[in-house]
Design an enzyme around this catalytic site. Sequence first.
Site, PDB file in Angstrom:
ATOM      1  N   LYS A 179      63.301 -37.728  80.622  1.00  0.00           N
ATOM      2  CA  LYS A 179      64.066 -38.765  80.674  1.00  0.00           C
ATOM      3  C   LYS A 179      65.377 -39.666  79.349  1.00  0.00           C
ATOM      4  O   LYS A 179      64.733 -39.782  78.394  1.00  0.00           O
ATOM      5  CB  LYS A 179      63.844 -40.996  81.022  1.00  0.00           C
ATOM      6  CG  LYS A 179      64.388 -41.800  82.104  1.00  0.00           C
ATOM      7  CD  LYS A 179      65.432 -42.369  81.024  1.00  0.00           C
ATOM      8  CE  LYS A 179      65.518 -43.265  80.094  1.00  0.00           C
ATOM      9  NZ  LYS A 179      67.261 -42.626  79.499  1.00  0.00           N
ATOM     10  N   GLU A 254      59.713 -40.006  66.884  1.00  0.00           N
ATOM     11  CA  GLU A 254      60.646 -39.764  65.625  1.00  0.00           C
ATOM     12  C   GLU A 254      61.678 -40.991  66.056  1.00  0.00           C
ATOM     13  O   GLU A 254      62.760 -40.785  66.975  1.00  0.00           O
ATOM     14  CB  GLU A 254      61.242 -38.324  65.912  1.00  0.00           C
ATOM     15  CG  GLU A 254      60.461 -36.830  65.993  1.00  0.00           C
ATOM     16  CD  GLU A 254      60.311 -36.852  65.092  1.00  0.00           C
ATOM     17  OE1 GLU A 254      61.156 -37.623  64.187  1.00  0.00           O
ATOM     18  OE2 GLU A 254      59.652 -36.196  64.438  1.00  0.00           O
ATOM     19  N   CYS A 288      70.318 -39.095  63.108  1.00  0.00           N
ATOM     20  CA  CYS A 288      68.834 -39.711  62.161  1.00  0.00           C
ATOM     21  C   CYS A 288      69.392 -39.827  60.268  1.00  0.00           C
ATOM     22  O   CYS A 288      68.421 -40.576  60.081  1.00  0.00           O
ATOM     23  CB  CYS A 288      67.586 -39.237  63.383  1.00  0.00           C
ATOM     24  SG  CYS A 288      67.821 -38.029  62.915  1.00  0.00           S
ATOM     25  N   GLU A 389      70.140 -49.639  59.436  1.00  0.00           N
ATOM     26  CA  GLU A 389      70.251 -48.160  60.073  1.00  0.00           C
ATOM     27  C   GLU A 389      71.626 -48.668  60.403  1.00  0.00           C
ATOM     28  O   GLU A 389      71.601 -49.699  61.606  1.00  0.00           O
ATOM     29  CB  GLU A 389      70.298 -47.841  60.968  1.00  0.00           C
ATOM     30  CG  GLU A 389      70.017 -46.650  61.059  1.00  0.00           C
ATOM     31  CD  GLU A 389      69.205 -45.631  62.011  1.00  0.00           C
ATOM     32  OE1 GLU A 389      68.663 -45.887  63.248  1.00  0.00           O
ATOM     33  OE2 GLU A 389      68.640 -44.737  62.331  1.00  0.00           O
TER      34      GLU A 389
END
Length: 497
Positions: A179, A254, A288, A389
């Site tokens: 997905k 992750e 990331c 972040e």
Amino acid sequence: MGNEVKKYRIYVGGEFIEPANGEYIETINPASGKKWALIPNCGKEDIDKAVAAAKETFYSKSWKSLSPTKRGRLLRKLADKIEQHAENLAMIETKDNGKIYKEMLGQLKQIPAWYEYYGGLADKLEGKVIPVDRPDTLNYTLREPLGVVAAFTAWNSPLLMVALKLAPAIAAGNTVVIKPSEHASASTLEFAKLFDEVGFPKGTLNVISGYGRTTGDALSRHPDINKVSFTGGPETGKIVAKNGLDNFTKVTLELGGKSPNIVFDDADLDAAEAGVIAGIYAASGQTCVAGSRLYVHEDIKDQFLERLVQRTNQIKLGDPLDPETQMGPAANPQQLEKIQSMVETAQQEGGTVLAGGGRPDEEGLKEGLFYKPTIISNVNNTSTIVQEEVFGPVLSVIPFTTEDEVIKMANDSKYGLAAGVWTNDIKRAHKMTKSLEAGTVWVNTYRTVTFNSPFGGYKASGIGRENGMEALYEYTQTKSVWINLSDEIQDPFSLKL
Ligand code: NAD
């Protein structure tokens, strides 16, 4: 591809089909703000069908009789297909997520290496003979696949993330439902067409699309899923992992990062400058591993910041398809809003904007989701911009004087995905690599990954590893086999220890 709006289908049980509910999601090109594709918004019926197809294949004769060597060969054939179609797939990714074509093409050219590597490893997943303390007993282990893997990918590097999950999952003998992110599903749906041509049994790979909170959530809760492999934000990761755990699935996560990039006073400043720029502005900071916290030694701070600001102000924003462009737009409106609001918060908390700090107003840029490359100083380690972040082109700067001080600040983060160190002192380099709490530490380089070196996060940056042999183990479970070779009859009332 012209200006027409492309309508994609899902890939289930080896067929390309319309979603059962007939619903689609509009996908916009972030550089132009224009609609360019429609992707299916899958509901329960499609999810059930995709999982059932993967499960049926997993237990089928055709899958069981496909030896690891043959699976490996097919993975290598897939690698060749991707190589032949790299340009088209990269173009689709650029249209979908707005990252520059050079970056996406660079990724697409490397992606075949993942399928070649895991294709080669498929028939090298060996068990062990254990020298148990019993002369008449043979004990050995088998590494077996888990079953149906549900893979969830983020929008920033869609097909690279597919490769990181799909290649080891199939090499280890699992079947897969993917997905992709609703913000960038087109390349994965297009990739399914190449996969279909390779010759795997129908149902080995299934691709469904839709919103995370609905389609993704339902997939992660599905009772017939045996493994969840997720790349995305930490909060979503927590939800997906908890959903998976309800069905006792194995989970790989992750997640995000807030990676420190540390420049010592003995560093080669030309190299460090390039590394800091690469760390934060490549892919508009939407990676990331973005090196979004710059720790710079007090003795070189003024000199280093002066050149960094100058270089930052020269970065060429523009059409991601233009080879001259160095930075493209944010991938979607929500992402742009997040960047804007986090820079505002940083200023409210006392931060000073040294470069950027807003959207460009030039013709050709103001229509797209662009944000200027930004440097913020006068922040401290507890500032929101230093702890959270951004996933955008925003660099926070903090000076330091000693190794111990910078180690403490670098590790004072909930995240631990990556870290960069710039120094010419070998002893210092080793001290730093040992002390930094991060899954990847780069010394005098930044943002380099490859198929055979493990990648993953410490702390809130993740659970488990991708790439290398370690990733293959994430898609297997170990069986211990005991064979009694003696004629001795066991005492039925005591455990044989
Ligand atoms: P996200 O968490 O919003 O979405 C990731 C995936 O999960 C998407 O496919 C999404 O549709 C799906 N999803 C969303 N909500 C869900 C739910 N409730 N249940 C099931 N699935 C759901 O992340 P994003 O915005 O696509 O990506 C950005 C994040 O990904 C950043 O935090 C970034 O650091 C991280 N990321 C990590 C890595 C890594 O390897 N560590 C790589 C790339 C991106």
